[in-house]
Design a protein around this motif. Structure first.
Motif, PDB file in Angstrom:
ATOM      1  N   ALA A 188       0.815  -1.213   0.000  1.00  0.00           N
ATOM      2  CA  ALA A 188       0.000   0.000   0.000  1.00  0.00           C
ATOM      3  C   ALA A 188       0.850   1.265   0.000  1.00  0.00           C
ATOM      4  CB  ALA A 188      -0.925   0.009   1.220  1.00  0.00           C
ATOM      5  N   LEU A 189       2.084   1.160   0.432  1.00  0.00           N
ATOM      6  CA  LEU A 189       2.944   2.336   0.531  1.00  0.00           C
ATOM      7  C   LEU A 189       3.855   2.500  -0.684  1.00  0.00           C
ATOM      8  CD1 LEU A 189       3.934   4.726   2.201  1.00  0.00           C
ATOM      9  CD2 LEU A 189       5.507   3.160   3.378  1.00  0.00           C
ATOM     10  N   PRO A 226       5.255  -5.085  -5.628  1.00  0.00           N
ATOM     11  CA  PRO A 226       4.622  -6.361  -5.296  1.00  0.00           C
ATOM     12  C   PRO A 226       4.914  -6.769  -3.857  1.00  0.00           C
ATOM     13  CG  PRO A 226       5.669  -6.484  -7.450  1.00  0.00           C
ATOM     14  CD  PRO A 226       6.073  -5.168  -6.857  1.00  0.00           C
ATOM     15  N   LEU A 227       3.914  -7.294  -3.183  1.00  0.00           N
ATOM     16  CA  LEU A 227       4.099  -7.742  -1.808  1.00  0.00           C
ATOM     17  C   LEU A 227       5.062  -8.924  -1.775  1.00  0.00           C
ATOM     18  CD1 LEU A 227       0.429  -7.578  -0.501  1.00  0.00           C
ATOM     19  CD2 LEU A 227       2.353  -6.225   0.357  1.00  0.00           C
ATOM     20  N   ARG A 228       5.982  -8.876  -0.845  1.00  0.00           N
ATOM     21  CA  ARG A 228       6.922  -9.984  -0.640  1.00  0.00           C
ATOM     22  C   ARG A 228       7.251 -10.061   0.849  1.00  0.00           C
ATOM     23  NH1 ARG A 228       9.463  -5.981  -3.486  1.00  0.00           N
ATOM     24  NH2 ARG A 228      11.110  -4.837  -2.403  1.00  0.00           N
ATOM     25  N   GLU A 229       7.383 -11.259   1.326  1.00  0.00           N
ATOM     26  CA  GLU A 229       7.651 -11.453   2.751  1.00  0.00           C
ATOM     27  C   GLU A 229       9.031 -10.913   3.126  1.00  0.00           C
ATOM     28  OE1 GLU A 229       5.519 -15.195   4.464  1.00  0.00           O
ATOM     29  OE2 GLU A 229       6.489 -15.793   2.557  1.00  0.00           O
ATOM     30  N   PRO A 230       9.146 -10.371   4.362  1.00  0.00           N
ATOM     31  CA  PRO A 230       8.114 -10.257   5.393  1.00  0.00           C
ATOM     32  C   PRO A 230       7.106  -9.150   5.092  1.00  0.00           C
ATOM     33  CG  PRO A 230      10.163  -9.284   6.158  1.00  0.00           C
ATOM     34  CD  PRO A 230      10.469  -9.892   4.832  1.00  0.00           C
ATOM     35  N   LEU A 265      -1.881  -3.749   3.840  1.00  0.00           N
ATOM     36  CA  LEU A 265      -0.698  -4.593   3.753  1.00  0.00           C
ATOM     37  C   LEU A 265       0.497  -3.821   3.218  1.00  0.00           C
ATOM     38  CD1 LEU A 265      -2.350  -7.815   2.237  1.00  0.00           C
ATOM     39  CD2 LEU A 265      -2.118  -7.154   4.651  1.00  0.00           C
ATOM     40  N   TYR A 266       1.672  -4.089   3.812  1.00  0.00           N
ATOM     41  CA  TYR A 266       2.892  -3.390   3.416  1.00  0.00           C
ATOM     42  C   TYR A 266       4.069  -4.370   3.415  1.00  0.00           C
ATOM     43  CZ  TYR A 266       0.063   0.463   5.355  1.00  0.00           C
ATOM     44  OH  TYR A 266      -0.949   1.327   5.658  1.00  0.00           O
ATOM     45  N   ASN A 267       5.044  -4.081   2.572  1.00  0.00           N
ATOM     46  CA  ASN A 267       6.339  -4.741   2.715  1.00  0.00           C
ATOM     47  C   ASN A 267       7.014  -4.138   3.943  1.00  0.00           C
ATOM     48  OD1 ASN A 267       6.122  -6.353   0.373  1.00  0.00           O
ATOM     49  ND2 ASN A 267       6.820  -4.654  -0.907  1.00  0.00           N
ATOM     50  N   ARG A 268       7.540  -4.981   4.790  1.00  0.00           N
ATOM     51  CA  ARG A 268       8.113  -4.468   6.040  1.00  0.00           C
ATOM     52  C   ARG A 268       9.252  -3.492   5.788  1.00  0.00           C
ATOM     53  NH1 ARG A 268      10.042  -8.715  10.476  1.00  0.00           N
ATOM     54  NH2 ARG A 268      11.798  -8.975   9.032  1.00  0.00           N
ATOM     55  N   GLU A 269      10.043  -3.744   4.755  1.00  0.00           N
ATOM     56  CA  GLU A 269      11.158  -2.850   4.459  1.00  0.00           C
ATOM     57  C   GLU A 269      10.663  -1.451   4.077  1.00  0.00           C
ATOM     58  OE1 GLU A 269      11.845  -4.050  -0.248  1.00  0.00           O
ATOM     59  OE2 GLU A 269      13.201  -4.822   1.286  1.00  0.00           O
ATOM     60  N   SER A 270       9.481  -1.371   3.449  1.00  0.00           N
ATOM     61  CA  SER A 270       8.922  -0.067   3.084  1.00  0.00           C
ATOM     62  C   SER A 270       8.508   0.706   4.328  1.00  0.00           C
ATOM     63  CB  SER A 270       7.718  -0.253   2.157  1.00  0.00           C
ATOM     64  OG  SER A 270       8.090  -0.886   0.955  1.00  0.00           O
ATOM     65  N   ILE A 271       7.921   0.008   5.296  1.00  0.00           N
ATOM     66  CA  ILE A 271       7.519   0.665   6.542  1.00  0.00           C
ATOM     67  C   ILE A 271       8.742   1.158   7.301  1.00  0.00           C
ATOM     68  CG2 ILE A 271       6.548   0.255   8.838  1.00  0.00           C
ATOM     69  CD1 ILE A 271       4.445   0.741   6.726  1.00  0.00           C
ATOM     70  N   LEU A 272       9.774   0.341   7.366  1.00  0.00           N
ATOM     71  CA  LEU A 272      11.003   0.759   8.054  1.00  0.00           C
ATOM     72  C   LEU A 272      11.611   1.986   7.383  1.00  0.00           C
ATOM     73  CD1 LEU A 272      12.642  -2.722   8.768  1.00  0.00           C
ATOM     74  CD2 LEU A 272      11.390  -1.252  10.359  1.00  0.00           C
ATOM     75  N   VAL A 291       2.364  -1.857  13.653  1.00  0.00           N
ATOM     76  CA  VAL A 291       2.086  -2.866  12.628  1.00  0.00           C
ATOM     77  C   VAL A 291       2.371  -4.239  13.209  1.00  0.00           C
ATOM     78  CG1 VAL A 291       2.577  -1.337  10.683  1.00  0.00           C
ATOM     79  CG2 VAL A 291       4.423  -2.707  11.669  1.00  0.00           C
ATOM     80  N   ARG A 292       1.864  -5.266  12.539  1.00  0.00           N
ATOM     81  CA  ARG A 292       2.109  -6.645  12.947  1.00  0.00           C
ATOM     82  C   ARG A 292       2.700  -7.418  11.772  1.00  0.00           C
ATOM     83  NH1 ARG A 292       1.931  -5.077  17.170  1.00  0.00           N
ATOM     84  NH2 ARG A 292       0.700  -5.680  19.014  1.00  0.00           N
ATOM     85  N   THR A 293       3.762  -8.176  12.037  1.00  0.00           N
ATOM     86  CA  THR A 293       4.286  -9.063  11.006  1.00  0.00           C
ATOM     87  C   THR A 293       3.311 -10.215  10.834  1.00  0.00           C
ATOM     88  OG1 THR A 293       6.574  -8.492  11.556  1.00  0.00           O
ATOM     89  CG2 THR A 293       6.211 -10.537  10.331  1.00  0.00           C
ATOM     90  N   LEU A 294       2.887 -10.469   9.601  1.00  0.00           N
ATOM     91  CA  LEU A 294       1.846 -11.447   9.335  1.00  0.00           C
ATOM     92  C   LEU A 294       2.412 -12.842   9.125  1.00  0.00           C
ATOM     93  CD1 LEU A 294      -0.428  -9.368   6.926  1.00  0.00           C
ATOM     94  CD2 LEU A 294      -0.503  -9.515   9.426  1.00  0.00           C
ATOM     95  N   ASN A 295       1.695 -13.815   9.698  1.00  0.00           N
ATOM     96  CA  ASN A 295       2.018 -15.224   9.489  1.00  0.00           C
ATOM     97  C   ASN A 295       1.113 -15.734   8.368  1.00  0.00           C
ATOM     98  OD1 ASN A 295       3.832 -15.204  11.695  1.00  0.00           O
ATOM     99  ND2 ASN A 295       2.105 -15.453  13.106  1.00  0.00           N
ATOM    100  N   LEU A 296       1.684 -15.846   7.179  1.00  0.00           N
ATOM    101  CA  LEU A 296       0.925 -16.193   5.983  1.00  0.00           C
ATOM    102  C   LEU A 296       1.239 -17.615   5.525  1.00  0.00           C
ATOM    103  CD1 LEU A 296       1.786 -12.771   4.540  1.00  0.00           C
ATOM    104  CD2 LEU A 296      -0.583 -13.512   4.613  1.00  0.00           C
ATOM    105  N   SER A 297       0.232 -18.272   4.949  1.00  0.00           N
ATOM    106  CA  SER A 297       0.403 -19.632   4.432  1.00  0.00           C
ATOM    107  C   SER A 297       0.668 -19.571   2.936  1.00  0.00           C
ATOM    108  CB  SER A 297      -0.854 -20.466   4.713  1.00  0.00           C
ATOM    109  OG  SER A 297      -1.114 -20.543   6.099  1.00  0.00           O
ATOM    110  N   ARG A 298       1.802 -20.083   2.516  1.00  0.00           N
ATOM    111  CA  ARG A 298       2.186 -20.032   1.113  1.00  0.00           C
ATOM    112  C   ARG A 298       1.254 -20.863   0.237  1.00  0.00           C
ATOM    113  NH1 ARG A 298       5.754 -16.346  -0.556  1.00  0.00           N
ATOM    114  NH2 ARG A 298       6.406 -17.780  -2.212  1.00  0.00           N
ATOM    115  N   ASN A 299       1.046 -20.364  -0.972  1.00  0.00           N
ATOM    116  CA  ASN A 299       0.227 -21.059  -1.965  1.00  0.00           C
ATOM    117  C   ASN A 299       1.133 -21.928  -2.839  1.00  0.00           C
ATOM    118  OD1 ASN A 299      -1.614 -21.917  -3.849  1.00  0.00           O
ATOM    119  ND2 ASN A 299      -2.063 -19.883  -4.672  1.00  0.00           N
ATOM    120  N   PRO A 300       0.952 -23.244  -2.829  1.00  0.00           N
ATOM    121  CA  PRO A 300       1.810 -24.123  -3.634  1.00  0.00           C
ATOM    122  C   PRO A 300       1.735 -23.826  -5.129  1.00  0.00           C
ATOM    123  CG  PRO A 300       0.487 -25.387  -2.069  1.00  0.00           C
ATOM    124  CD  PRO A 300      -0.040 -24.000  -2.045  1.00  0.00           C
TER     125      PRO A 300
END
Length: 241
Positions: free
Chosen positions: A38-39, A43-47, A56-63, A88-97
């Motif tokens: 959003a910032l 493309p979104l990428r973990e973390p 939703l944000y890329n953590r590096e963008s927020i930092l 903010v909270r680091t999200l625990n996401l389930s990967r899509n195979p």
């Protein structure tokens, strides 16, 4: 009018076309919000982190934003409520195979004819997190599940992913476009900040009172020892004499 080969659209046709355009715009917006930060608009990428509004944000963008609020130009408008990493909270996401890393990691044009494969899925229903279905995360643990999964499960007191305790106020809808939902989430942010202030102020007052109480207890003890010390000093002086 007439004899010119043209036609006048009926009102119901105009309303129908407007509703279809709004539906398309909403779908495009949800797709973008679930695939891009959003910032930074990358493309979104973990973390990946989520804020109190479910964005939703890329953590590096927020930092980067926290280090320099002017880094993204419109950062104050997008996430002005984020003042520290605790917002903010680091999200625990389930990967899509099925996720194609090469395709989704590159910039792509979101198309309704070619639905992009989502990076993540619900750990319970295995539904893709692509904007078609509502998802949510637990503010306490950061686990992400579909709203459908939580509604279908009988036990709502624990997280469906990690089994940690959860309350209704901890559930944050992800990328909601409902104005009322967003307003309620803003209110929750304010409530958390207020609760945090009250919690941080209580230990200080208790410790201060405890310290004052200890000082008061120490003073009588010091006074009671004074005569004894004086007596010992006088006795010692007499012995030396």
């Amino acid at each position: 009018m007439g004899n010119d080969g043209g036609s006048i659209p009926r009102r119901n046709e105009m309303v129908r076309e407007k509703q279809q355009d709004e539906k398309v715009d909403r779908k495009a917006q949800l797709l973008a919000m679930n695939f891009f930060c959003a910032l930074s608009k990358q493309p979104l990428r973990e973390p990946i982190v989520g804020d109190g509004l479910g964005r939703l944000y890329n953590r590096e963008s927020i930092l980067e934003y926290l280090l320099d609020p002017r880094a993204f130009g419109d950062g104050d408008r997008i996430c002005g409520h984020i003042k520290s990493a605790k917002d903010v909270r680091t999200l625990n996401l389930s990967r899509n195979p099925k996720f194609d890393q090469t395709r989704s990691s590159s910039k792509q044009t979101l198309s309704f004819d070619d639905q992009p494969t989502a990076q993540f899925v619900c750990p319970v229903t295995r539904k893709e997190m692509n904007g078609n279905l509502p998802f949510e995360f637990n503010w306490r643990c950061g686990c992400v599940v579909s709203a459908q999964a939580r509604k279908e499960m009988a036990d709502l007191a624990t997280c469906l992913a990690c089994s940690q305790p959860v309350e209704a106020k901890d559930i944050v809808p992800i990328n909601s476009l409902d104005a009322e939902v967003v307003d309620s989430l803003r209110q929750r942010i304010d409530e958390r900040k207020q609760a945090k202030k009250q919690k941080s102020s209580k230990p200080k007052s208790k410790s201060k009172a405890k310290r004052q109480h200890s000082e008061q207890d120490a003073q009588p003890a010091a006074l009671s020892l004074a005569p004894a010390l004086e007596g010992k000093g006088a006795k010692k002086a007499k012995t030396l004499a």
